[in-house]
Design a protein around this motif. Sequence first.
Motif, PDB file in Angstrom:
ATOM      1  N   ARG A   1      14.461 -24.852 -15.338  1.00  0.00           N
ATOM      2  CA  ARG A   1      15.270 -25.852 -16.045  1.00  0.00           C
ATOM      3  C   ARG A   1      14.723 -26.089 -17.450  1.00  0.00           C
ATOM      4  NH1 ARG A   1      15.132 -28.444 -10.984  1.00  0.00           N
ATOM      5  NH2 ARG A   1      13.418 -29.782 -11.715  1.00  0.00           N
ATOM      6  N   HIS A   2      13.404 -26.211 -17.551  1.00  0.00           N
ATOM      7  CA  HIS A   2      12.763 -26.437 -18.850  1.00  0.00           C
ATOM      8  C   HIS A   2      13.034 -25.277 -19.803  1.00  0.00           C
ATOM      9  CE1 HIS A   2       9.851 -27.656 -21.822  1.00  0.00           C
ATOM     10  NE2 HIS A   2       9.057 -26.634 -21.571  1.00  0.00           N
ATOM     11  N   ALA A   3      13.099 -24.073 -19.260  1.00  0.00           N
ATOM     12  CA  ALA A   3      13.259 -22.872 -20.078  1.00  0.00           C
ATOM     13  C   ALA A   3      14.718 -22.458 -20.248  1.00  0.00           C
ATOM     14  CB  ALA A   3      12.472 -21.716 -19.452  1.00  0.00           C
ATOM     15  N   GLY A   4      15.648 -23.193 -19.652  1.00  0.00           N
ATOM     16  CA  GLY A   4      17.052 -22.846 -19.784  1.00  0.00           C
ATOM     17  C   GLY A   4      17.444 -21.579 -19.053  1.00  0.00           C
TER      18      GLY A   4
ATOM     19  N   GLU B   1      12.020 -23.921  -9.894  1.00  0.00           N
ATOM     20  CA  GLU B   1      13.155 -24.588 -10.513  1.00  0.00           C
ATOM     21  C   GLU B   1      12.752 -25.460 -11.700  1.00  0.00           C
ATOM     22  OE1 GLU B   1      16.290 -24.405 -10.181  1.00  0.00           O
ATOM     23  OE2 GLU B   1      16.680 -23.407  -8.267  1.00  0.00           O
ATOM     24  N   ALA B   2      11.580 -26.121 -11.615  1.00  0.00           N
ATOM     25  CA  ALA B   2      11.176 -27.028 -12.689  1.00  0.00           C
ATOM     26  C   ALA B   2      11.023 -26.280 -14.010  1.00  0.00           C
ATOM     27  CB  ALA B   2       9.867 -27.735 -12.319  1.00  0.00           C
TER      28      ALA B   2
ATOM     29  N   ASP C   1       4.359 -24.058 -12.103  1.00  0.00           N
ATOM     30  CA  ASP C   1       5.154 -24.648 -13.184  1.00  0.00           C
ATOM     31  C   ASP C   1       4.409 -25.739 -13.939  1.00  0.00           C
ATOM     32  OD1 ASP C   1       7.093 -22.942 -12.270  1.00  0.00           O
ATOM     33  OD2 ASP C   1       8.507 -24.503 -11.635  1.00  0.00           O
ATOM     34  N   ASP C   2       3.302 -26.204 -13.382  1.00  0.00           N
ATOM     35  CA  ASP C   2       2.520 -27.240 -14.043  1.00  0.00           C
ATOM     36  C   ASP C   2       1.419 -26.684 -14.943  1.00  0.00           C
ATOM     37  OD1 ASP C   2       1.146 -26.225 -11.870  1.00  0.00           O
ATOM     38  OD2 ASP C   2       0.183 -28.124 -11.354  1.00  0.00           O
TER      39      ASP C   2
END
Length: 242
Positions: free
Chosen positions: A91-94, A87-88, A50-51
């Motif tokens: 959440r960022h992508a809705g 999850e990170a 996710d990073d």
Amino acid sequence: MATLFISDLHLDPARPPITALFENYLASDEVRHADALYILGDLVEAWIGDDDDAELPQRIAAATRAVRDAGVPVYFMAGNRDFLLGEAFARHAGMRLLDDGAVHDIQGRPTLLMHGDVLCTDDLAYQAARRQLRSPEWQAQVLGMPLEARRALAARAREESRQHTGSTMESIMDVNADAVAAAMRHAGVTRLIHGHTHRPAVHAFELDGEPAQRIVLGDWYEHGSVLRVTADDVDLRGLAAG
């Protein structure tokens, strides 16, 4: 109203027309007025965490977040190329993360949703590799590596996958009928939707004397593929790249 399903897009910077097709489709009236959009795995060719600071993940997030902001739920289920998506980013992508094997009510019918790779039980080498790749210990070790090292690892994994696919009989890489029946019995459903095999089709069969249906989503290597489910019909069709 319709519920939409896509999978096996394998988005990659090396194939910009397919990324543009994905963005354009998610901006379409069909998607923005759908009941929900489901992405059943292998959204990208390789997910390294996710990073990841590359451009592609940000373009994906912008496209899916816009769908969510239009009031359409976006569900994501990991495949064998993007199982490190967490999850990170969701959440960022809705997006709402789904476990493989989730059962959702799709237009009034309980439906088993899978990526599909666990159903390919005849491919013993793949299943052994999958068990290793999905272990928390292996994932923690990989995610602790620098980004460039993860990119190199992903490139090697893609090459090994191509070699495996090229040297393995197609029948071995397809789903196992007994595994399909067992999964559907366990879930208590008569309809299954999955991707992974890149063999789009709507299969009608009998399961313990009852009419059953297995729908296989298509890949996005040369063009798009979308399943549109309404209360009365299922429509599996291709999308032309611009």
